[in-house]
Design a protein around this motif. Sequence first.
Motif, PDB file in Angstrom:
ATOM      1  N   ALA A 163      16.747 -13.903  47.385  1.00 54.48           N
ATOM      2  CA  ALA A 163      17.292 -14.086  46.043  1.00 54.48           C
ATOM      3  C   ALA A 163      17.046 -12.876  45.151  1.00 54.48           C
ATOM      4  CB  ALA A 163      16.682 -15.336  45.403  1.00 54.48           C
ATOM      5  N   ASP A 164      16.010 -12.091  45.477  1.00 54.28           N
ATOM      6  CA  ASP A 164      15.678 -10.899  44.676  1.00 54.28           C
ATOM      7  C   ASP A 164      16.233  -9.616  45.270  1.00 54.28           C
ATOM      8  OD1 ASP A 164      14.140 -12.456  42.903  1.00 54.28           O
ATOM      9  OD2 ASP A 164      12.359 -12.259  44.169  1.00 54.28           O
ATOM     10  N   ALA A 165      16.775  -9.689  46.483  1.00 53.26           N
ATOM     11  CA  ALA A 165      17.196  -8.485  47.214  1.00 53.26           C
ATOM     12  C   ALA A 165      18.620  -8.099  46.843  1.00 53.26           C
ATOM     13  CB  ALA A 165      17.068  -8.717  48.716  1.00 53.26           C
ATOM     14  N   ASP A 166      18.786  -7.578  45.656  1.00 52.97           N
ATOM     15  CA  ASP A 166      20.092  -7.124  45.196  1.00 52.97           C
ATOM     16  C   ASP A 166      20.585  -6.008  46.113  1.00 52.97           C
ATOM     17  OD1 ASP A 166      22.292  -6.097  43.818  1.00 52.97           O
ATOM     18  OD2 ASP A 166      21.370  -6.397  41.858  1.00 52.97           O
ATOM     19  N   LEU A 167      21.775  -6.165  46.643  1.00 54.08           N
ATOM     20  CA  LEU A 167      22.284  -5.181  47.593  1.00 54.08           C
ATOM     21  C   LEU A 167      22.612  -3.848  46.934  1.00 54.08           C
ATOM     22  CD1 LEU A 167      24.538  -7.293  49.982  1.00 54.08           C
ATOM     23  CD2 LEU A 167      22.145  -6.617  50.225  1.00 54.08           C
ATOM     24  N   ALA A 198      15.255  -0.706  50.824  1.00 53.27           N
ATOM     25  CA  ALA A 198      16.313  -1.512  50.230  1.00 53.27           C
ATOM     26  C   ALA A 198      17.666  -1.157  50.850  1.00 53.27           C
ATOM     27  CB  ALA A 198      16.325  -1.310  48.715  1.00 53.27           C
ATOM     28  N   HIS A 199      18.712  -1.742  50.290  1.00 58.51           N
ATOM     29  CA  HIS A 199      20.056  -1.591  50.858  1.00 58.51           C
ATOM     30  C   HIS A 199      20.780  -0.384  50.278  1.00 58.51           C
ATOM     31  CE1 HIS A 199      24.387  -2.580  51.442  1.00 58.51           C
ATOM     32  NE2 HIS A 199      23.952  -3.056  52.576  1.00 58.51           N
ATOM     33  N   GLN A 200      20.853  -0.289  48.944  1.00 58.52           N
ATOM     34  CA  GLN A 200      21.693   0.717  48.291  1.00 58.52           C
ATOM     35  C   GLN A 200      21.303   0.757  46.817  1.00 58.52           C
ATOM     36  OE1 GLN A 200      25.841  -0.400  48.344  1.00 58.52           O
ATOM     37  NE2 GLN A 200      26.558   1.720  48.378  1.00 58.52           N
ATOM     38  N   TYR A 201      21.627   1.856  46.138  1.00 56.55           N
ATOM     39  CA  TYR A 201      21.397   1.876  44.707  1.00 56.55           C
ATOM     40  C   TYR A 201      22.494   2.647  43.980  1.00 56.55           C
ATOM     41  CZ  TYR A 201      19.661   6.730  44.821  1.00 56.55           C
ATOM     42  OH  TYR A 201      19.556   8.092  44.968  1.00 56.55           O
ATOM     43  N   ASP A 217       6.591   5.948  42.330  1.00 54.39           N
ATOM     44  CA  ASP A 217       7.462   5.012  43.044  1.00 54.39           C
ATOM     45  C   ASP A 217       8.614   5.725  43.739  1.00 54.39           C
ATOM     46  OD1 ASP A 217       6.002   2.864  41.707  1.00 54.39           O
ATOM     47  OD2 ASP A 217       7.162   3.396  39.926  1.00 54.39           O
ATOM     48  N   PHE A 218       9.109   5.099  44.821  1.00 51.79           N
ATOM     49  CA  PHE A 218      10.309   5.626  45.462  1.00 51.79           C
ATOM     50  C   PHE A 218      11.016   4.548  46.262  1.00 51.79           C
ATOM     51  CE2 PHE A 218       6.913   6.430  48.543  1.00 51.79           C
ATOM     52  CZ  PHE A 218       7.481   6.259  49.801  1.00 51.79           C
ATOM     53  N   LEU A 219      12.259   4.840  46.594  1.00 48.68           N
ATOM     54  CA  LEU A 219      13.118   3.953  47.382  1.00 48.68           C
ATOM     55  C   LEU A 219      13.539   4.650  48.670  1.00 48.68           C
ATOM     56  CD1 LEU A 219      15.645   2.652  44.680  1.00 48.68           C
ATOM     57  CD2 LEU A 219      14.185   1.176  46.068  1.00 48.68           C
ATOM     58  N   VAL A 220      13.691   3.868  49.741  1.00 47.79           N
ATOM     59  CA  VAL A 220      14.427   4.297  50.921  1.00 47.79           C
ATOM     60  C   VAL A 220      15.567   3.310  51.057  1.00 47.79           C
ATOM     61  CG1 VAL A 220      14.411   4.532  53.437  1.00 47.79           C
ATOM     62  CG2 VAL A 220      12.478   5.367  52.087  1.00 47.79           C
ATOM     63  N   THR A 221      16.800   3.799  50.980  1.00 45.78           N
ATOM     64  CA  THR A 221      17.967   2.912  50.911  1.00 45.78           C
ATOM     65  C   THR A 221      18.932   3.226  52.044  1.00 45.78           C
ATOM     66  OG1 THR A 221      18.812   4.474  49.237  1.00 45.78           O
ATOM     67  CG2 THR A 221      17.876   2.404  48.443  1.00 45.78           C
ATOM     68  N   MET A 222      18.665   2.635  53.195  1.00 47.69           N
ATOM     69  CA  MET A 222      19.543   2.844  54.349  1.00 47.69           C
ATOM     70  C   MET A 222      20.102   1.526  54.872  1.00 47.69           C
ATOM     71  SD  MET A 222      17.838   6.018  56.439  1.00 47.69           S
ATOM     72  CE  MET A 222      16.229   5.273  56.705  1.00 47.69           C
ATOM     73  N   GLY A 223      20.008   0.470  54.056  1.00 46.50           N
ATOM     74  CA  GLY A 223      20.579  -0.807  54.472  1.00 46.50           C
ATOM     75  C   GLY A 223      22.074  -0.721  54.666  1.00 46.50           C
ATOM     76  N   PHE A 224      22.748   0.083  53.823  1.00 43.02           N
ATOM     77  CA  PHE A 224      24.203   0.222  53.929  1.00 43.02           C
ATOM     78  C   PHE A 224      24.623   0.907  55.220  1.00 43.02           C
ATOM     79  CE2 PHE A 224      22.936   4.232  52.115  1.00 43.02           C
ATOM     80  CZ  PHE A 224      23.803   5.154  52.671  1.00 43.02           C
ATOM     81  N   MET A 225      23.675   1.570  55.901  1.00 44.62           N
ATOM     82  CA  MET A 225      23.988   2.214  57.183  1.00 44.62           C
ATOM     83  C   MET A 225      23.195   1.569  58.319  1.00 44.62           C
ATOM     84  SD  MET A 225      22.112   5.882  56.399  1.00 44.62           S
ATOM     85  CE  MET A 225      21.664   6.305  58.072  1.00 44.62           C
TER      86      MET A 225
END
Length: 415
Positions: A163-167, A198-201, A217-225
């Motif tokens: 529910a919190d995992a905004d794509l 996460a997925h994407q930003y 803080d940082f993000l790794v966003t490779m859910g879209f791939m």
Amino acid sequence: MSLFQKFQLAASVAFVVLAGCDVAAPEEMKKAVPHQDLAMAAQMLLPVPGCPLAALDTDSDGICDLVEAVLGTNPNSTDTDGDRLGDYAEAFGFGGILDLPTLGANPRKKDVFVEADYYPGLRPSQAALNRVITSFANAPVTNPDGTSGITLHVVVDQEIAAADADLDLSPAWWEFGILKNKYFAAARAPYFHYMVFAHQYDGGNSTGYSFGAPAHDFLVTMGFMGGGSELEQAGIFMHELGHNLGLLHGGDDNDNFKPNYLSVMNYEYGFYGFRFNNALVFDYSRVQVAAFDEANVFELVALTPIPPTTVNDLGSFTALRVNGRVIYGNGNHADFNGNGNLDFRRYAMDFDGSGTADKVFRAAQNDWMALRFDGGGEIGFAAPGLVQNLGREERYLIPPEEMKPCLPWDEFSAR
């Protein structure tokens, strides 16, 4: 019973007393107590075993000089190993609230702590994280305990609820902040970096983002791939953590695709790494290399070392990359134009995709010697209850609002 075990016993007794006085229990305190107040309370309630009342504490870090001698820490410094984590926290922690010693902290060897949370289906592979952990362990950094390397502690903590995992985290800074407030324990804030797989930003296809340089803080966003391969996860994680530690895309500048910069911070190596002593590695630069002129490329002397870096050091680097392809050779001689020969003539070549071949890339630094461990002012305090001074005028080299999306996937698939 060891010194640390005695301290843990003292901590338990102290919290029993606290509970009887209607003070918040440790689990509640994790998210409720500001870290300065938490540390001051720990200093008052959890004295260091072996420290007599009124014992000399030259650096006022909560550890008397007598015990510092036993630990081998510096009685004149609150942070013996220079990792911005105070000796008190690394040697003793704060009882049940924050137990850095059990997590492996060592006041005589540099530590970096990262909490990693993840979206459903995007838990990182341990093999990917181990690659980064190994790179830190092999870092050419000396420590007061006589060892080399940095101990990277990656605590893969919890899955973000669906529910919190905004794509699409958009705006990234705002929605990341919501996740951080919910999933990151406040007691860890002065010691841990926080990141999310996460997925994407921001509607883009950037594979990662650091909230400043240096930053917390940082993000790794490779859910879209699809979440990325082991190598991609390792490379992007280390790249974004590098920004958190103060590194830019050219080390101490933002010149990307810099041919004399052998680092995972260079986009050429973010997804692929390179070979060092014949092993495939993701690494920050461990050498110093002279400036490189696109208008004066000479393959027989590919890169020029700056002491203490030597020609032999540069010869240890292979699988170098130029314009999205691996080239033959090493740091001493390299087939930059990919024609299958080592050219004896000098020529001009565009290395960064600018459309011209007239750029002079600045000398490349040894990244490992330049790391900033303070998280942009959010990590570490000198003594319990006392926030550390940054030691520089500006909190950020690059403030969050000026950070650019990192390693866009389409840019690589097009090269």
